[in-house]
Design an enzyme around this catalytic site. Structure first.
Site, short mmCIF file in Angstrom:
data_model
loop_
_atom_site.label_atom_id
_atom_site.label_comp_id
_atom_site.label_asym_id
_atom_site.label_seq_id
_atom_site.Cartn_x
_atom_site.Cartn_y
_atom_site.Cartn_z
N ASP A 319 47.78 37.22 36.44
CA ASP A 319 47.71 38.63 36.83
C ASP A 319 48.60 38.95 38.03
O ASP A 319 48.99 38.07 38.80
CB ASP A 319 46.27 38.98 37.23
CG ASP A 319 45.34 39.02 36.04
OD1 ASP A 319 45.72 38.55 34.96
OD2 ASP A 319 44.21 39.53 36.22
N HIS A 463 46.73 33.86 39.03
CA HIS A 463 47.66 34.85 39.57
C HIS A 463 49.00 34.16 39.84
O HIS A 463 49.05 33.25 40.68
CB HIS A 463 47.11 35.47 40.85
CG HIS A 463 45.83 36.21 40.64
ND1 HIS A 463 44.62 35.55 40.54
CD2 HIS A 463 45.56 37.53 40.47
CE1 HIS A 463 43.65 36.45 40.34
NE2 HIS A 463 44.20 37.66 40.29
ZN ZN Z 1 44.75 41.87 39.65
#
Ligand code: ZN
Length: 515
Positions: A319, A463
């Protein structure tokens, strides 16, 4: 004429132009002194054999550009102005050719969509302009090349798209339809990269050129029959260099062409006089349902079946990126033939468009993670919609791909988000394993959490903007591979998803109460 043994990427050199002009003149002299009635032995199968017919005039244009057809040589052509229904000034002209109305209808829709996408993707959008020229008219084909100027807060940027229209079937085709298939587009891409690499002009980066529709949307032929591929300003080289292009030798390009491509080449290499479109034999036009076109990739097509009990699937998801080291992650994934899903936010897409295109070209899934990463619950449907729409437009403009998954930031969603995402065609994807990699910036901790959490059907949240996460993937991907996992995209894992619905792993979760 000016045959090159290798594709070249060169600036429009005046000497080349003069040489070509001399060659054209020499050719005209030869034609003039050839006894009438004798076929030209140098042309292949398309030579004029009747003494009654006159040789067509030579095609016009530069060797580094697409053939240029004077609109005055097409009977009855008129110019229409788009009535744009968006919020910025737009000055858009397109051709209307008698008996080719489906082409004009298509151009009107397409240009309207393009202007909207520009406006949606560019908060600083100032204006959108487009003008047209014809690049072939003959052999039952019309080529329309659009030149767009998109102006935002950073100034104007020029881009190009070329469409091909078959007058008999009333069908329009993108430039990628000139090559026979995805494999041929990949081979062309290699030739174009070589041309760019060998080029003595321009500073385009070969590594950012991929065989995808958004990069190959303006192709055609020069008057000598060489294939010309052109890129928008800023697409593969700095914006300041403007249009960049590669010329692929006619002979090398010939082996890659579709039937349409060969017809287009034949039409683009002869001059045009009083070309008239007759009413189409069929009026069905583009019915669709043909599956993906050349250069359009879907993140599900490599034959992995996660519903097969013998296949252990896991979906790695990343993400908030892409980030500066995402390309390193792509290298690792490529090494193990692994796929992942990237939930993209808007500003990183603007910052790293090359990475977005590479991830798409290498079979990873792109998904929407909003423009500004707000908590969507309670934000109001108007703002949710515009935030998601911006990222849809951004990614579409870079790749030609329309995303069908999204992830609400913080996993925070509500009925309003469900209704907007249902409307936009986006399924909501949460996760079953949270690595908390944003909190614990420690590669070994992240690695342990992934390996501990991995199970058949899991969706793992990471991430790719954190260096420690990239470090962790260097060992995690290999370890999952060694443990017999197939690393898949979310769409491969879930199969067909329902827009608006929430998923946390391979079993759809309809309760929406887990957040
Ligand atoms: Zn996020």
């Amino acid at each position: 004429m000016n045959k090159q043994s290798h594709p070249t990427m060169a600036p429009n050199h005046p000497l080349i132009t003069i040489l070509v002009a001399l060659l054209v003149l020499a050719g005209m002299v030869l034609l003039a002194i050839r006894p009438s009635g004798e076929a030209d032995p140098s042309t292949d199968g398309t030579s004029v054999s009747s003494a009654e017919e006159e040789a067509p005039p030579p095609a016009e244009g530069e060797p580094d550009g697409l053939t240029v057809v004077d609109a005055a040589d097409v009977v009855g052509v008129e110019e229409a102005e788009l009535a744009y229904d968006g919020g910025i000034p737009a000055s858009v002209a397109y051709p209307v050719i008698p008996n080719a109305e489906p082409l004009a209808d298509f151009l009107e829709r397409e240009l309207n969509d393009e202007a909207h996408a520009f406006e949606a993707a560019s908060p600083g959008a100032v204006s959108f302009e487009a003008e047209w020229n014809l690049t072939a008219a003959g052999g039952g084909l019309v080529g329309v090349r659009m030149t767009r100027v998109e102006t935002d807060s950073e100034g104007p940027k020029e881009g190009y798209t070329t469409y091909w229209y078959d007058t008999a079937t009333a069908e329009h085709h993108p430039s990628t339809a000139l090559v026979a298939g995805q494999e041929e587009l990949e081979r062309l891409n290699t030739l174009v990269r070589e041309a760019v690499g060998n080029g003595d002009g321009g500073s385009a980066d070969p590594d950012v050129i991929h065989p995808i529709s958004s990069l190959y949307d303006s192709m055609g032929f020069n008057p000598g029959g060489d294939l010309v591929v052109e890129f928008d300003a800023g697409q593969v080289a700095p914006v300041s260099e403007g249009r960049t292009y590669a010329v692929v030798d006619a002979e090398e390009a010939g082996a890659l062409l579709s039937e349409l491509g060969a017809r287009v080449r034949d039409a683009a290499t002869v001059g045009v006089e009083d070309f008239e479109v007759s009413a189409p034999a069929q009026t069905a036009g583009n019915g669709g349902g043909d599956g993906p076109g050349v250069g359009e990739l879907y993140p599900v097509d490599d034959g992995v079946d996660c519903s097969d009990p013998g296949t252990k699937c896991v979906a790695l998801t990343f993400d908030d990126g892409p980030g500066g080291r995402t390309s390193e992650l792509l290298d690792v994934l490529a090494e193990y033939d692994a796929r992942a899903t990237f939930f993209l936010t808007g500003h990183p897409v603007m910052e790293h468009p090359h990475t977005v295109r590479r991830a798409y070209a290498e079979g990873h899934e792109l998904a929407n993670h909003t423009l500004n990463h707000p908590d969507l619950a309670g934000l109001g449907t108007g703002r949710v919609r515009s935030d998601l729409n911006t990222v849809q437009a951004l990614v579409y403009r870079e790749t030609g791909y329309t995303m069908d998954l999204m992830r609400p930031p913080y996993g925070s969603t509500d009925d309003g988000v469900a209704s907007v995402t249902a409307d936009l065609g986006l399924a909501q994807i949460l996760w079953s394993v949270d690595t908390l990699d944003w909190k614990d910036r420690d590669a070994s901790v992240v690695r342990d959490r992934v390996l501990k959490g991995a199970s058949d059907g899991a969706i793992i949240l990471m991430h790719d903007i954190h260096g420690t996460t990239i470090d962790a993937t260097h060992t995690v991907v290999g370890e999952l591979d060694a443990r017999g996992y197939t690393m898949v995209t979310v769409s491969q894992l879930l199969g067909t998803t329902t827009p608006g619905e929430v998923y946390v792993d391979r079993v759809p979760d309809v309760s929406e109460e887990d957040v």
